[in-house]
Design a protein around this motif. Structure first.
Motif, PDB file in Angstrom:
ATOM      1  N   GLY A 166       0.811  -1.206   0.000  1.00 52.36           N
ATOM      2  CA  GLY A 166       0.000   0.000   0.000  1.00 52.36           C
ATOM      3  C   GLY A 166       0.844   1.256   0.000  1.00 52.36           C
ATOM      4  O   GLY A 166       2.054   1.221   0.252  1.00 52.36           O
ATOM      5  N   VAL A 167       0.175   2.381  -0.278  1.00 47.44           N
ATOM      6  CA  VAL A 167       0.837   3.688  -0.249  1.00 47.44           C
ATOM      7  C   VAL A 167       0.314   4.446   0.970  1.00 47.44           C
ATOM      8  O   VAL A 167      -0.898   4.606   1.129  1.00 47.44           O
ATOM      9  CB  VAL A 167       0.553   4.485  -1.533  1.00 47.44           C
ATOM     10  N   LEU A 168       1.227   4.893   1.822  1.00 45.23           N
ATOM     11  CA  LEU A 168       0.854   5.551   3.068  1.00 45.23           C
ATOM     12  C   LEU A 168       1.404   6.970   3.106  1.00 45.23           C
ATOM     13  O   LEU A 168       2.526   7.230   2.657  1.00 45.23           O
ATOM     14  CB  LEU A 168       1.377   4.770   4.281  1.00 45.23           C
ATOM     15  N   ILE A 169       0.597   7.888   3.675  1.00 45.08           N
ATOM     16  CA  ILE A 169       1.052   9.252   3.916  1.00 45.08           C
ATOM     17  C   ILE A 169       0.825   9.587   5.391  1.00 45.08           C
ATOM     18  O   ILE A 169       0.001   8.969   6.064  1.00 45.08           O
ATOM     19  CB  ILE A 169       0.321  10.288   3.027  1.00 45.08           C
ATOM     20  N   ALA A 170       1.556  10.569   5.897  1.00 46.13           N
ATOM     21  CA  ALA A 170       1.393  10.996   7.290  1.00 46.13           C
ATOM     22  C   ALA A 170       0.125  11.829   7.425  1.00 46.13           C
ATOM     23  O   ALA A 170      -0.237  12.586   6.528  1.00 46.13           O
ATOM     24  CB  ALA A 170       2.608  11.808   7.724  1.00 46.13           C
TER      25      ALA A 170
ATOM     26  N   GLY B 264       1.482  14.741 -10.103  1.00 44.95           N
ATOM     27  CA  GLY B 264       0.385  13.781 -10.020  1.00 44.95           C
ATOM     28  C   GLY B 264      -0.596  14.139  -8.928  1.00 44.95           C
ATOM     29  O   GLY B 264      -0.572  15.240  -8.366  1.00 44.95           O
ATOM     30  N   SER B 265      -1.456  13.174  -8.599  1.00 39.79           N
ATOM     31  CA  SER B 265      -2.463  13.390  -7.556  1.00 39.79           C
ATOM     32  C   SER B 265      -2.778  12.064  -6.883  1.00 39.79           C
ATOM     33  O   SER B 265      -2.479  10.985  -7.399  1.00 39.79           O
ATOM     34  CB  SER B 265      -3.737  14.000  -8.151  1.00 39.79           C
ATOM     35  N   LEU B 266      -3.392  12.157  -5.704  1.00 36.60           N
ATOM     36  CA  LEU B 266      -3.779  10.951  -4.973  1.00 36.60           C
ATOM     37  C   LEU B 266      -5.079  11.197  -4.227  1.00 36.60           C
ATOM     38  O   LEU B 266      -5.511  12.337  -4.047  1.00 36.60           O
ATOM     39  CB  LEU B 266      -2.666  10.515  -4.013  1.00 36.60           C
ATOM     40  N   LYS B 267      -5.687  10.100  -3.769  1.00 35.15           N
ATOM     41  CA  LYS B 267      -6.954  10.167  -3.048  1.00 35.15           C
ATOM     42  C   LYS B 267      -6.871   9.330  -1.784  1.00 35.15           C
ATOM     43  O   LYS B 267      -6.328   8.223  -1.800  1.00 35.15           O
ATOM     44  CB  LYS B 267      -8.097   9.665  -3.947  1.00 35.15           C
ATOM     45  N   VAL B 268      -7.396   9.868  -0.675  1.00 34.95           N
ATOM     46  CA  VAL B 268      -7.379   9.164   0.604  1.00 34.95           C
ATOM     47  C   VAL B 268      -8.404   8.029   0.590  1.00 34.95           C
ATOM     48  O   VAL B 268      -9.555   8.233   0.195  1.00 34.95           O
ATOM     49  CB  VAL B 268      -7.684  10.130   1.765  1.00 34.95           C
ATOM     50  N   ILE B 269      -7.976   6.842   1.019  1.00 34.40           N
ATOM     51  CA  ILE B 269      -8.879   5.691   1.112  1.00 34.40           C
ATOM     52  C   ILE B 269      -9.410   5.553   2.533  1.00 34.40           C
ATOM     53  O   ILE B 269     -10.609   5.553   2.772  1.00 34.40           O
ATOM     54  CB  ILE B 269      -8.167   4.400   0.678  1.00 34.40           C
TER      55      ILE B 269
ATOM     56  N   GLN C  39      -6.753  15.117  12.068  1.00 32.93           N
ATOM     57  CA  GLN C  39      -6.360  16.355  11.393  1.00 32.93           C
ATOM     58  C   GLN C  39      -7.404  16.827  10.393  1.00 32.93           C
ATOM     59  O   GLN C  39      -7.301  17.942   9.892  1.00 32.93           O
ATOM     60  CB  GLN C  39      -5.023  16.165  10.666  1.00 32.93           C
ATOM     61  N   GLY C  40      -8.388  15.981  10.116  1.00 32.51           N
ATOM     62  CA  GLY C  40      -9.433  16.358   9.181  1.00 32.51           C
ATOM     63  C   GLY C  40      -9.354  15.663   7.850  1.00 32.51           C
ATOM     64  O   GLY C  40     -10.120  15.996   6.943  1.00 32.51           O
ATOM     65  N   LEU C  41      -8.457  14.691   7.679  1.00 29.12           N
ATOM     66  CA  LEU C  41      -8.381  13.932   6.433  1.00 29.12           C
ATOM     67  C   LEU C  41      -9.529  12.930   6.392  1.00 29.12           C
ATOM     68  O   LEU C  41      -9.711  12.147   7.327  1.00 29.12           O
ATOM     69  CB  LEU C  41      -7.048  13.186   6.313  1.00 29.12           C
ATOM     70  N   LEU C  42     -10.293  12.949   5.314  1.00 33.38           N
ATOM     71  CA  LEU C  42     -11.451  12.077   5.172  1.00 33.38           C
ATOM     72  C   LEU C  42     -11.320  11.224   3.919  1.00 33.38           C
ATOM     73  O   LEU C  42     -10.610  11.587   2.972  1.00 33.38           O
ATOM     74  CB  LEU C  42     -12.733  12.912   5.096  1.00 33.38           C
TER      75      LEU C  42
ATOM     76  N   PHE D  63      -4.042   5.467   4.242  1.00 32.79           N
ATOM     77  CA  PHE D  63      -3.844   4.718   3.001  1.00 32.79           C
ATOM     78  C   PHE D  63      -4.392   5.558   1.855  1.00 32.79           C
ATOM     79  O   PHE D  63      -5.486   6.123   1.949  1.00 32.79           O
ATOM     80  CB  PHE D  63      -4.585   3.381   3.056  1.00 32.79           C
ATOM     81  N   VAL D  64      -3.628   5.648   0.773  1.00 27.39           N
ATOM     82  CA  VAL D  64      -4.052   6.474  -0.358  1.00 27.39           C
ATOM     83  C   VAL D  64      -3.942   5.690  -1.661  1.00 27.39           C
ATOM     84  O   VAL D  64      -3.247   4.664  -1.739  1.00 27.39           O
ATOM     85  CB  VAL D  64      -3.210   7.767  -0.460  1.00 27.39           C
ATOM     86  N   GLU D  65      -4.618   6.217  -2.652  1.00 31.25           N
ATOM     87  CA  GLU D  65      -4.562   5.650  -4.004  1.00 31.25           C
ATOM     88  C   GLU D  65      -4.009   6.707  -4.947  1.00 31.25           C
ATOM     89  O   GLU D  65      -4.476   7.854  -4.947  1.00 31.25           O
ATOM     90  CB  GLU D  65      -5.974   5.247  -4.441  1.00 31.25           C
ATOM     91  N   ILE D  66      -2.987   6.353  -5.702  1.00 31.04           N
ATOM     92  CA  ILE D  66      -2.419   7.280  -6.684  1.00 31.04           C
ATOM     93  C   ILE D  66      -3.377   7.349  -7.874  1.00 31.04           C
ATOM     94  O   ILE D  66      -3.607   6.342  -8.554  1.00 31.04           O
ATOM     95  CB  ILE D  66      -1.026   6.837  -7.146  1.00 31.04           C
ATOM     96  N   THR D  67      -3.935   8.510  -8.135  1.00 29.49           N
ATOM     97  CA  THR D  67      -4.909   8.655  -9.221  1.00 29.49           C
ATOM     98  C   THR D  67      -4.273   9.131 -10.520  1.00 29.49           C
ATOM     99  O   THR D  67      -4.855   8.965 -11.597  1.00 29.49           O
ATOM    100  CB  THR D  67      -6.018   9.635  -8.798  1.00 29.49           C
TER     101      THR D  67
END
Length: 307
Positions: A223-227, A266-271, A232-235, A284-288
């Motif tokens: 998986g791809v992980l970000i801090a 690029g861009s990504l989306k929070v899962i 913090q408000g990430l949805l 966990f994020v998805e690279i879009t």
């Protein structure tokens, strides 16, 4: 003709009443959708008492009551804004010393911004007057508070200012019923709070006028992980851009290294998010888009930033 107009009026009235009823029965959260944005992580590095007040023979600089008083007031004000996650470090003094020894490398603090403050002026006085039959006594406390806001990513002071506050209390006594008013200790709280109150709005604006950013933690088959996470408000579904780190150049005027703006690749989306505390949260994020431009062996070269 009149009958037709009356019919139209009745329909319009019925529609208006239905619309009003629908709005009144709609939950307030659906009528106005307001996003508080992503919360910034803020560490209050130090709040000291630089005045001579309350510094007796047994004064302990590490346990200064006025410094802790100011820190508590500032923390409460920032927390009430619901725009920050406040990070406390029990060994913040040692951590600051370590950062300065490492050339102002504040990355180990784990925050977006750090606040350093001090009480620079404090004084109290009594003013009284008498007309023969009664006396009036006014207690006045004045305080000045200095604040510095440091951008942890660069180590630069992005905001510095001083606020002043005053608190007063008046008591009266007469010959018939004499009363003596001692010093009101709450005046110190009120004066310091008033001084800090002048600075809080500017602190909030400085911390939120820059796009929130985070970094990759992991990028592999698992998986791809970000801090950052839910506190913090990430949805789930939130989208962010991926940028390369900009080139670093040295400013010949002051010798400070400046990081130039990076390029969006690029861009990504929070899962979904996970983690027990704000310090250990991750998502966990998805690279879009732009996955082909990411070097997984050099994840520190990228920044994830809100659009």
């Amino acid at each position: 003709m009149l009958s037709a107009l009356m019919t139209v009026f009745v329909h319009l009235s019925s529609f208006a009443q239905s619309s009003v009823a629908a709005i009144e029965n709609t939950p307030s959260s659906e009528v106005v959708s307001e996003s508080k944005g992503i919360k910034r992580k803020v560490a209050i590095g130090r709040f000291s008492n630089e005045t001579q007040y309350a510094k007796g023979l047994f004064y302990d600089k590490k346990n200064d009551p006025m410094g802790k008083q100011a820190l508590d007031i500032l923390s409460a004000r920032l927390a009430a804004s619901e725009k920050f996650l406040l990070i406390e470090h029990s060994d913040i003094s040692d951590l600051l010393a370590q950062c300065q020894a490492n050339g102002n490398d504040f990355s180990s603090i784990g925050a977006d911004y750090m606040i350093v403050g001090s009480i620079t002026e404090y004084g109290r006085k009594n003013i009284g007057k008498s007309n023969g039959f009664s006396t009036e006594k006014t207690q006045i406390v004045e305080a000045a508070v200095s604040i510095r806001l440091v951008d942890v990513s660069t180590g630069l002071i992005i905001y510095s200012d001083e606020g002043r506050g005053e608190a007063t209390m008046t008591s009266k006594s007469n010959l018939v019923k004499s009363q003596s008013a001692g010093f009101d200790a709450t005046l110190s709280d009120k004066a310091i709070s008033a001084a800090i109150g002048q600075l809080v709005e500017n602190i909030i604006n400085k911390c939120t006028d820059k796009s929130w950013r985070t970094f990759f933690l992991s990028y592999d088959d698992d998986g791809v992980l970000i801090a950052g996470g839910e506190s913090q408000g990430l949805l789930s579904g939130d989208e962010f851009v991926i940028k390369t780190r900009g080139k670093k150049v040295k400013n010949p005027q002051n010798g400070i290294m400046i990081e130039l703006p990076g390029k969006i690749i690029g861009s990504l989306k929070v899962i979904e998010s996970a983690g027990d505390t704000p310090e250990t949260e991750f998502s966990f994020v998805e690279i879009t888009s732009g996955a082909e431009h990411i070097d997984v062996n050099n994840l520190t070269n990228y920044i994830i930033e809100e659009k």
